[in-house]
Design a protein around this motif. Structure first.
Motif, short mmCIF file in Angstrom:
data_model
loop_
_atom_site.label_atom_id
_atom_site.label_comp_id
_atom_site.label_asym_id
_atom_site.label_seq_id
_atom_site.Cartn_x
_atom_site.Cartn_y
_atom_site.Cartn_z
N SER A 21 0.84 -1.19 0.00
CA SER A 21 0.00 0.00 0.00
C SER A 21 0.88 1.24 0.00
CB SER A 21 -0.90 0.02 1.24
OG SER A 21 -1.76 -1.09 1.27
N CYS A 22 0.37 2.30 -0.58
CA CYS A 22 1.05 3.59 -0.59
C CYS A 22 0.01 4.65 -0.26
CB CYS A 22 1.68 3.86 -1.93
SG CYS A 22 2.34 5.53 -2.13
N ALA A 23 0.11 5.21 0.94
CA ALA A 23 -0.81 6.25 1.37
C ALA A 23 -0.24 7.60 0.97
CB ALA A 23 -1.02 6.17 2.87
N ALA A 24 -1.02 8.36 0.22
CA ALA A 24 -0.60 9.66 -0.27
C ALA A 24 -1.30 10.77 0.50
CB ALA A 24 -0.91 9.78 -1.75
N SER A 25 -0.57 11.82 0.80
CA SER A 25 -1.17 12.95 1.50
C SER A 25 -0.51 14.24 1.02
CB SER A 25 -1.01 12.80 3.01
OG SER A 25 0.36 12.76 3.36
N GLY A 26 -1.17 15.36 1.31
CA GLY A 26 -0.61 16.65 0.96
C GLY A 26 -1.06 17.19 -0.37
N SER A 27 -1.84 16.38 -1.09
CA SER A 27 -2.35 16.83 -2.39
C SER A 27 -3.47 15.89 -2.79
CB SER A 27 -1.25 16.81 -3.45
OG SER A 27 -1.76 17.19 -4.71
N THR A 28 -4.23 16.29 -3.79
CA THR A 28 -5.16 15.35 -4.40
C THR A 28 -4.45 14.69 -5.55
OG1 THR A 28 -6.03 17.10 -5.80
CG2 THR A 28 -7.21 16.66 -3.76
N PHE A 29 -4.63 13.40 -5.68
CA PHE A 29 -3.91 12.64 -6.69
C PHE A 29 -4.86 12.08 -7.73
CE2 PHE A 29 0.39 12.61 -5.04
CZ PHE A 29 0.20 13.01 -3.73
N ASP A 30 -5.86 12.86 -8.11
CA ASP A 30 -6.87 12.32 -9.01
C ASP A 30 -6.50 12.47 -10.48
OD1 ASP A 30 -9.23 15.10 -8.64
OD2 ASP A 30 -7.07 15.03 -8.88
N THR A 31 -5.40 13.15 -10.79
CA THR A 31 -4.94 13.22 -12.18
C THR A 31 -3.42 13.08 -12.22
OG1 THR A 31 -4.92 15.64 -12.05
CG2 THR A 31 -6.86 14.61 -13.06
N HIS A 32 -2.97 12.04 -11.59
CA HIS A 32 -1.53 11.79 -11.51
C HIS A 32 -1.19 10.42 -12.09
CE1 HIS A 32 -1.48 15.20 -8.84
NE2 HIS A 32 -0.19 15.08 -8.62
N CYS A 33 0.03 10.30 -12.51
CA CYS A 33 0.59 8.99 -12.79
C CYS A 33 1.25 8.52 -11.50
CB CYS A 33 1.62 9.07 -13.91
SG CYS A 33 2.39 7.49 -14.28
N MET A 34 0.80 7.39 -11.00
CA MET A 34 1.39 6.83 -9.79
C MET A 34 1.95 5.46 -10.13
SD MET A 34 -1.08 8.10 -6.71
CE MET A 34 0.25 7.89 -5.53
N ALA A 35 3.10 5.17 -9.57
CA ALA A 35 3.82 3.98 -9.99
C ALA A 35 4.51 3.29 -8.83
CB ALA A 35 4.85 4.34 -11.05
N TRP A 36 4.82 2.04 -9.05
CA TRP A 36 5.66 1.27 -8.15
C TRP A 36 6.98 0.99 -8.86
CZ3 TRP A 36 4.62 0.43 -3.14
CH2 TRP A 36 3.30 0.56 -2.71
N PHE A 37 8.06 1.25 -8.17
CA PHE A 37 9.39 0.90 -8.62
C PHE A 37 10.01 -0.05 -7.61
CE2 PHE A 37 10.54 3.79 -12.13
CZ PHE A 37 9.43 4.62 -12.14
N ARG A 38 11.06 -0.73 -8.03
CA ARG A 38 11.81 -1.57 -7.10
C ARG A 38 13.28 -1.46 -7.39
NH1 ARG A 38 9.75 -7.57 -9.10
NH2 ARG A 38 10.88 -7.63 -11.11
N GLN A 39 14.05 -1.72 -6.36
CA GLN A 39 15.50 -1.59 -6.50
C GLN A 39 16.20 -2.58 -5.59
OE1 GLN A 39 17.06 2.35 -5.62
NE2 GLN A 39 18.71 2.06 -7.10
N VAL A 40 17.24 -3.20 -6.14
CA VAL A 40 18.13 -4.04 -5.35
C VAL A 40 19.49 -3.36 -5.33
CG1 VAL A 40 16.89 -6.16 -5.85
CG2 VAL A 40 18.76 -5.47 -7.34
#
Length: 125
Positions: A21-40
């Motif tokens: 899960s990723c909880a977002a705050s501080g803005s409305t995210f209704d027209t954003h690109c949101m993504a998951w990245f990973r790194q080793v």
């Protein structure tokens, strides 16, 4: 200030499932690109999946297609990543990221994202 806070990382056996899960705050995210990245360690940050919160677009890395599902709950300002059939090679720190506007074909380019979470560790053995 915009904040993204990931949770749900854990150690699991191969073949198992997890939901991040990723909880977002501080803005409305209704027209954003949101993504998951990973790194080793020692490798570049890899785009895993993205979703346009305005609706109609999701994208996945080939390595996770058919196993991972990205989704959103705009009412809760929360992004999810359902991960099934986990493999040892899925082991990584997973990050949530966001940027304004549609995702476009560059969704997996980490430098395009403005906001980042602190990461949550997923270990598959």
């Amino acid at each position: 200030d915009v904040q993204l806070v990931e949770s749900g990382g854990a150690s699991v056996e191969a073949g198992g499932s997890l939901t991040l899960s990723c909880a977002a705050s501080g803005s409305t995210f209704d027209t954003h690109c949101m993504a998951w990245f990973r790194q080793v360690p020692g490798k570049e940050r890899e785009g895993v999946a993205a979703i346009y919160t305005g609706g109609g677009m999701t994208a996945y890395a080939d390595s996770v297609k058919g196993r991972f599902t990205i989704s959103q709950d705009n009412a809760k300002n929360t992004l999810y990543l359902q991960m099934n059939s986990l493999k040892p090679e899925d082991t990584a720190m997973y990050y949530c990221a966001a940027k304004g506007g549609p995702c476009r074909e560059t969704w997996s380019v980490s430098t395009a994202y403005v906001y980042w979470g602190q990461g949550t560790q997923v270990t598959v053995s």
